[in-house]
Scaffold this active site. Structure first.
Site, PDB file in Angstrom:
ATOM      1  N   ALA A  90       0.800  -1.223   0.000  1.00 37.99           N
ATOM      2  CA  ALA A  90       0.000   0.000   0.000  1.00 37.99           C
ATOM      3  C   ALA A  90       0.835   1.277   0.000  1.00 37.99           C
ATOM      4  CB  ALA A  90      -0.942  -0.005   1.196  1.00 37.99           C
ATOM      5  N   ASN A 100       2.147  -4.105   7.272  1.00 43.24           N
ATOM      6  CA  ASN A 100       3.092  -4.920   6.521  1.00 43.24           C
ATOM      7  C   ASN A 100       3.996  -4.032   5.671  1.00 43.24           C
ATOM      8  OD1 ASN A 100       2.818  -7.855   6.954  1.00 43.24           O
ATOM      9  ND2 ASN A 100       0.700  -7.527   6.357  1.00 43.24           N
ATOM     10  N   HIS A 116      -0.274   6.825   3.983  1.00 43.22           N
ATOM     11  CA  HIS A 116       1.102   6.436   4.303  1.00 43.22           C
ATOM     12  C   HIS A 116       2.051   7.519   3.775  1.00 43.22           C
ATOM     13  CE1 HIS A 116      -0.105   2.439   5.550  1.00 43.22           C
ATOM     14  NE2 HIS A 116      -0.673   2.219   4.383  1.00 43.22           N
TER      15      HIS A 116
END
Length: 271
Positions: A124, A192, A222
């Site tokens: 992601a 992750n 993020h």
């Protein structure tokens, strides 16, 4: 044609199977496995052209070319060593398992000894190509800041252990700050990406992670900042949560599909 087996028939596993089924990925969906039969049945019902066999992993790895793990960090420990011993390549989504340095070294050794490839999709986040390029010289620091809606963090060991009531968070709140080695254990279903970032860069202890619950968000954010001999770069991605699993970003599924497309494509682009 590449024979692929899928372990885990949840959100990402289903997306990959559908991409093979509709021809986006030029490969054969040979076998699938999940401990939850309901998930298996739901997945099979979405396929139009593929008829994968339901197969235990011990049998599957002897029949396929590439094992794709989409289940859990526990599954990585259970199936990846066996796959490599069987000379079967592997793609791993639950990258947080590699926070265990001993296990990480063992998997690298097995892959080398058995002439296998282990693929870790970028998940992601964006910017891994720049980080890998930068790592050819010294990197000074890597920082990941992840913001998610509070319910997207539900069930994380850190939340449970600290008795955090996510429903009572009414403003932007920092829940965790620390090294990636701790973050991937505290939030195994959520970050992750921190593990992938650590492996591509300066390791789990030096990579810094901040987890923020933000009720104003509808997307998972993020932000990555990297400083090194090359200079500095910052990336930011605002991910739509997966429709069927708010803990996972939609881009994670797309990253898995893109990785498999790259594996099967003779024309390689990017670092």
């Amino acid at each position: 044609m590449l024979k692929i087996g899928i372990i885990g028939c949840g959100t990402i596993g289903t997306s990959i199977c559908q991409a093979i089924d509709n021809g986006t990925i030029e490969a054969e969906l040979f076998a699938i496995y999940d401990r939850n039969q309901e998930d298996v049945d739901k997945l099979l019902a979405t396929l139009e052209n593929s008829r994968p066999e339901f197969m235990e992993t011990a049998t599957m790895i002897k029949e396929i070319d590439l094992l794709v793990e989409c289940a859990s960090q526990k599954a990585v420990y259970e199936v990846i060593p066996a796959a490599l011993h069987a000379h079967c390549d592997a793609m791993i989504m639950s990258v947080g398992a590699f926070a265990d340095e001993k296990f990480h070294k063992m998997i690298r050794g097995l892959a080398k000894d058995n002439n296998c490839k282990v693929y870790l999709p970028s998940g992601a986040i964006v910017g891994l190509d720049g980080l890998r390029s930068a790592s050819s010289e010294e990197i000074y620091s890597v920082t990941l800041t992840t913001q998610k809606p509070p319910r997207g963090l539900a069930g994380a060991p850190y939340i449970i252990r600290n008795n955090i009531d996510l429903d009572k968070i009414n403003g932007k709140t920092i829940l965790f700050e620390g090294p990636a080695s701790e973050a991937v254990k505290a939030f195994p279903a959520n970050v992750n990406v921190a593990a992938t970032l650590s492996i591509a860069g300066i390791g789990f202890e030096k990579t810094k992670v901040k987890i923020v619950a933000n009720p104003a968000l509808t997307r998972n954010i993020h932000e990555i900042t990297v400083e090194g001999a090359f200079g500095e770069f910052t990336t930011r991605v605002e991910n739509v949560p997966s429709p069927s699993n708010p803990k996972s970003s939609y881009l994670a599924s797309l990253s898995a599909i893109a990785t498999l497309k790259k594996i099967t494509d003779p024309f390689q682009v990017g670092t």
